[in-house]
Design a protein around this motif. Structure first.
Motif, PDB file in Angstrom:
ATOM      1  N   VAL A 152       0.850  -1.199   0.000  1.00 52.31           N
ATOM      2  CA  VAL A 152       0.000   0.000   0.000  1.00 52.31           C
ATOM      3  C   VAL A 152       0.882   1.245   0.000  1.00 52.31           C
ATOM      4  N   PRO A 153       0.724   2.122  -0.985  1.00 51.12           N
ATOM      5  CA  PRO A 153       1.572   3.318  -1.039  1.00 51.12           C
ATOM      6  C   PRO A 153       1.182   4.323   0.033  1.00 51.12           C
ATOM      7  N   PRO A 154       2.124   5.140   0.483  1.00 48.21           N
ATOM      8  CA  PRO A 154       1.781   6.201   1.439  1.00 48.21           C
ATOM      9  C   PRO A 154       0.870   7.224   0.772  1.00 48.21           C
ATOM     10  N   LYS A 157       1.846   9.248  -2.295  1.00 50.69           N
ATOM     11  CA  LYS A 157       2.184   8.514  -3.513  1.00 50.69           C
ATOM     12  C   LYS A 157       1.011   7.706  -4.072  1.00 50.69           C
ATOM     13  N   ALA A 158      -0.126   7.723  -3.373  1.00 50.93           N
ATOM     14  CA  ALA A 158      -1.233   6.841  -3.741  1.00 50.93           C
ATOM     15  C   ALA A 158      -1.834   7.196  -5.102  1.00 50.93           C
ATOM     16  N   ARG A 159      -2.024   8.478  -5.370  1.00 53.13           N
ATOM     17  CA  ARG A 159      -2.632   8.878  -6.640  1.00 53.13           C
ATOM     18  C   ARG A 159      -1.780   8.414  -7.824  1.00 53.13           C
ATOM     19  N   GLY A 180      -4.517   2.674  -0.608  1.00 53.34           N
ATOM     20  CA  GLY A 180      -3.797   3.888  -0.257  1.00 53.34           C
ATOM     21  C   GLY A 180      -4.587   5.138  -0.582  1.00 53.34           C
ATOM     22  N   LEU A 181      -5.293   5.104  -1.706  1.00 48.75           N
ATOM     23  CA  LEU A 181      -6.104   6.249  -2.111  1.00 48.75           C
ATOM     24  C   LEU A 181      -7.239   6.482  -1.116  1.00 48.75           C
TER      25      LEU A 181
END
Length: 255
Positions: A152-154, A157-159, A180-181
């Protein structure tokens, strides 16, 4: 034999009285709310009730909780979460997946129904979900697994991760990026992305766009705090395809 909407409504009016359902007070228009306001902390047991209770007894179980004060918004939200957790948008975003697609539609039907009948569309959708859940179990038993937390991106960085995963039609990366989003992006920022990818191809004859619109509208009612499983289901729908990876081709459905 499956129960159609019209048959259910015809027979349920008398059934509602037998179940002792209270008349639904006139529903106000659903106001726009802070999408991060959570539902009641006791929400998870209701989701499990819908998931684990047999179809034969579930309507009576739900009716008992309505008599004891279960709220409309809580049942609507629990149904949406139970549906996306137990019915996948594969092999197409349709057929059994209508258990998810119809949730906002039955909400609108409830708002438009006579006062006495406003529980009935939602109760029909609960029963319909159990039919789709049984179909899913028969075809392999898919359920939504916990997300891979290590992927899962922070939030910052999710978008970018979501865009890259969907442009590559990478289901695994899109699943983690969707989580993440949901955790870090704003509701309206997220919808801009969902609208872009929900309408990018015509596989499943437009049902990806339908899921985007109806999923978003249901989240507006139930609250953004519960968006993560819905966004993960949307990511799975957006990456649905057959044959060659569309990122490497030029299929008619992508034109």
């Amino acid at each position: 034999m499956p129960t159609g909407r019209r048959d259910f409504i015809r027979t349920a009016a008398s059934g509602a009285a037998l179940l002792g359902l209270p008349a639904f007070p006139a529903l106000p228009a659903v106001p726009r709310q802070d999408p991060r306001i959570p539902l009641d902390p006791g929400f998870a047991p209701l989701v499990r009730l819908l998931e684990e209770t047999s179809r034969d007894t579930l309507i009576e179980e739900v009716a008992a909780r309505i008599r004891n004060g279960l709220g409309y918004k809580e049942l609507l939200g629990a149904l949406m979460l139970a549906a996306v957790r137990n019915v996948q948008p594969r092999p197409s975003v349709g057929f059994k997946f209508h258990a998810v697609l119809v949730v906002n539609s039955v909400h609108l039907a409830s708002l438009s129904s006579p006062e006495r009948d406003r529980w009935l569309p939602l109760l029909w959708a609960v029963d319909h979900f159990k039919g789709s859940q049984a179909d899913e179990k028969q075809k392999g038993g898919w359920t939504m697994k916990p997300v891979d937390e290590s992927a899962v991106p922070p939030p910052h960085k999710a978008r970018k991760a979501f865009i890259e995963a969907l442009d590559a039609w990478d289901e695994t990366a899109a699943d983690a990026a969707a989580a993440g989003l949901a955790r870090g992006a704003g509701a309206h920022e997220t919808f801009e992305l969902l609208a872009r990818y929900g309408a990018r191809d015509f596989r499943s004859i437009g049902h990806k766009a339908i899921f985007t619109a109806n999923g978003w509208r249901t989240l507006e009612c139930m609250g953004w705090a519960h968006a993560e499983p819905v966004l993960r289901s949307l990511a799975r729908a957006f990456t649905a395809h057959e044959g060659q990876n569309p990122a490497n081709g030029d299929a008619p459905a992508d034109r």
